[in-house]
Structure formats: structure tokens, C-alpha cells
Scaffold this motif. Sequence first.
Motif, short mmCIF file in Angstrom:
data_model
loop_
_atom_site.label_atom_id
_atom_site.label_comp_id
_atom_site.label_asym_id
_atom_site.label_seq_id
_atom_site.Cartn_x
_atom_site.Cartn_y
_atom_site.Cartn_z
N ARG A 26 0.81 -1.21 0.00
CA ARG A 26 0.00 0.00 0.00
C ARG A 26 0.85 1.27 0.00
NH1 ARG A 26 -5.00 0.98 4.24
NH2 ARG A 26 -5.61 3.06 3.49
N ARG A 27 1.92 1.26 0.78
CA ARG A 27 2.74 2.47 0.91
C ARG A 27 3.51 2.81 -0.36
NH1 ARG A 27 8.05 0.82 1.92
NH2 ARG A 27 8.23 -1.37 2.56
N MET A 28 3.75 1.84 -1.23
CA MET A 28 4.47 2.09 -2.47
C MET A 28 3.73 3.06 -3.38
SD MET A 28 6.12 -1.53 -3.63
CE MET A 28 6.99 -0.74 -4.99
N PHE A 29 2.43 3.05 -3.35
CA PHE A 29 1.64 3.85 -4.28
C PHE A 29 1.84 5.35 -4.08
CE2 PHE A 29 -1.71 0.25 -4.62
CZ PHE A 29 -0.83 -0.47 -5.39
N ASP A 30 2.33 5.76 -2.92
CA ASP A 30 2.56 7.17 -2.64
C ASP A 30 3.84 7.69 -3.29
OD1 ASP A 30 1.35 6.83 0.75
OD2 ASP A 30 0.28 7.48 -1.04
N ILE A 31 4.80 6.81 -3.56
CA ILE A 31 6.12 7.26 -3.99
C ILE A 31 6.61 6.61 -5.28
CG2 ILE A 31 6.81 7.88 -1.66
CD1 ILE A 31 8.39 5.29 -1.51
N TYR A 32 5.87 5.67 -5.85
CA TYR A 32 6.26 4.97 -7.07
C TYR A 32 5.21 5.09 -8.15
CZ TYR A 32 9.98 2.44 -4.55
OH TYR A 32 11.09 2.10 -3.83
N THR A 33 5.68 5.18 -9.38
CA THR A 33 4.84 4.89 -10.53
C THR A 33 4.90 3.38 -10.77
OG1 THR A 33 5.05 7.03 -11.62
CG2 THR A 33 4.56 5.15 -13.02
N MET A 34 3.75 2.74 -10.80
CA MET A 34 3.67 1.31 -11.03
C MET A 34 3.38 1.05 -12.50
SD MET A 34 4.21 0.48 -7.92
CE MET A 34 4.10 -1.30 -8.19
N GLY A 35 3.90 -0.06 -13.00
CA GLY A 35 3.69 -0.35 -14.41
C GLY A 35 3.78 -1.81 -14.75
N TRP A 36 3.34 -2.11 -15.96
CA TRP A 36 3.45 -3.44 -16.53
C TRP A 36 4.28 -3.36 -17.81
CZ3 TRP A 36 2.01 -7.89 -14.27
CH2 TRP A 36 1.09 -7.83 -13.22
N TYR A 37 5.21 -4.28 -17.95
CA TYR A 37 6.06 -4.37 -19.13
C TYR A 37 5.90 -5.74 -19.77
CZ TYR A 37 8.46 -0.03 -17.97
OH TYR A 37 8.76 1.29 -17.71
N HIS A 38 6.05 -5.78 -21.08
CA HIS A 38 5.89 -6.99 -21.86
C HIS A 38 7.19 -7.31 -22.59
CE1 HIS A 38 4.40 -8.81 -25.86
NE2 HIS A 38 4.43 -9.79 -24.97
N GLN A 39 7.59 -8.57 -22.51
CA GLN A 39 8.75 -9.03 -23.26
C GLN A 39 8.36 -10.25 -24.09
OE1 GLN A 39 12.33 -9.69 -20.97
NE2 GLN A 39 13.59 -9.48 -22.80
N ALA A 40 8.22 -10.02 -25.39
CA ALA A 40 7.93 -11.12 -26.31
C ALA A 40 9.19 -11.96 -26.49
CB ALA A 40 7.46 -10.57 -27.65
N PRO A 41 9.04 -13.22 -26.89
CA PRO A 41 10.21 -14.08 -27.09
C PRO A 41 11.23 -13.45 -28.04
CG PRO A 41 8.21 -15.38 -27.15
CD PRO A 41 7.78 -13.94 -27.13
N GLY A 42 12.47 -13.33 -27.59
CA GLY A 42 13.53 -12.78 -28.41
C GLY A 42 13.48 -11.28 -28.61
N GLN A 43 12.59 -10.58 -27.91
CA GLN A 43 12.41 -9.15 -28.10
C GLN A 43 12.75 -8.35 -26.85
OE1 GLN A 43 11.57 -7.93 -31.22
NE2 GLN A 43 11.78 -10.09 -31.78
N GLN A 44 12.88 -7.04 -27.03
CA GLN A 44 13.16 -6.13 -25.93
C GLN A 44 11.94 -5.97 -25.03
OE1 GLN A 44 14.63 -2.37 -27.33
NE2 GLN A 44 14.69 -1.44 -25.30
N ARG A 45 12.19 -5.79 -23.75
CA ARG A 45 11.11 -5.51 -22.82
C ARG A 45 10.59 -4.10 -23.03
NH1 ARG A 45 12.38 -6.98 -16.63
NH2 ARG A 45 13.09 -8.82 -17.80
N VAL A 46 9.26 -3.96 -23.17
CA VAL A 46 8.65 -2.67 -23.47
C VAL A 46 7.51 -2.38 -22.51
CG1 VAL A 46 9.30 -2.73 -25.91
CG2 VAL A 46 7.09 -3.64 -25.20
N MET A 47 7.27 -1.09 -22.31
CA MET A 47 6.19 -0.66 -21.43
C MET A 47 4.85 -0.93 -22.08
SD MET A 47 3.76 1.88 -20.83
CE MET A 47 4.26 3.33 -21.76
N VAL A 48 3.93 -1.45 -21.29
CA VAL A 48 2.56 -1.67 -21.72
C VAL A 48 1.63 -0.64 -21.10
CG1 VAL A 48 0.60 -3.25 -21.63
CG2 VAL A 48 2.89 -4.12 -22.16
N ALA A 49 1.73 -0.46 -19.80
CA ALA A 49 0.86 0.46 -19.08
C ALA A 49 1.52 0.89 -17.79
CB ALA A 49 -0.50 -0.19 -18.78
N THR A 50 1.25 2.13 -17.37
CA THR A 50 1.73 2.63 -16.09
C THR A 50 0.60 3.35 -15.38
OG1 THR A 50 2.52 4.76 -16.95
CG2 THR A 50 4.09 2.92 -16.94
N ILE A 51 0.74 3.46 -14.07
CA ILE A 51 -0.18 4.27 -13.28
C ILE A 51 0.66 5.03 -12.26
CG2 ILE A 51 -0.73 2.34 -11.72
CD1 ILE A 51 -3.61 3.60 -11.59
#
Length: 121
Positions: A26-51
Amino acid sequence: QVQLVESGGDLVQPGGSLRLSCAASRRMFDIYTMGWYHQAPGQQRVMVATISNAGTPKYAGSVKGRFTISRDITSGTVFLQMNNLKVEDTGVYYCHAERDVMVAGTGPDIWGQGTQVTVSS
């Protein structure tokens, strides 16, 4: 520093839906941007969504209108609702936390171990 633990990945057919969960704190939400990243096979990890710590969501163009990022403050959980899944969505999804320097100063980014999503007929 806390751990991020992802869950919810599965095998699903094109057009199907999944909901991924990231157990944070719970306390992380005050000081961090949270996000989801996607890494397809053999590909670079990329941002999908952040909050952001203010609750503002942002999305990659490839998922806008299909995916929704949200958070439950009480439980400290971040969600990614994934609808109308496509084959190209296949890969490992990682939860991520980026520290807001203005709020809490510098510190390392935090990554979860990832959860596998496979979209296949």
C-alpha cells in the motif's frame, strides 16, 4: 524496498481475456509509478501500461482500448485487465515500480519475476 510478485498468466485463445495481478504494498503507491512491461520471445522488454502515484494511467498504443491498469490501495495490488488478446501479446509480463524522485528521493527501480501469457489458437 519491497518485492513485486506477479500472478494470473495463462494460456488463452485470441480474443480472450486475462487479469494479471502484482502484489506490492500500500505504501508504495505514494512514492512509485507502477507499471506493466511486456517481453515477447527474443524481443526487448517494453512498457505496456503505467499508473502514477496520483493514479493517472498511461498506455502503449498497441494496447490502448484493450488493456486497463488499475490499483487497489487497501491491498497494495496492481492489476492489468487484458481484453481482446492477440497472438502478439504473448510473452512474459513484468510488474515494475519507478521511484518518484521529487516525492521520496532517488532509489532503485523494482522488478517482479514475471508471469507468462500465451495467446494461441
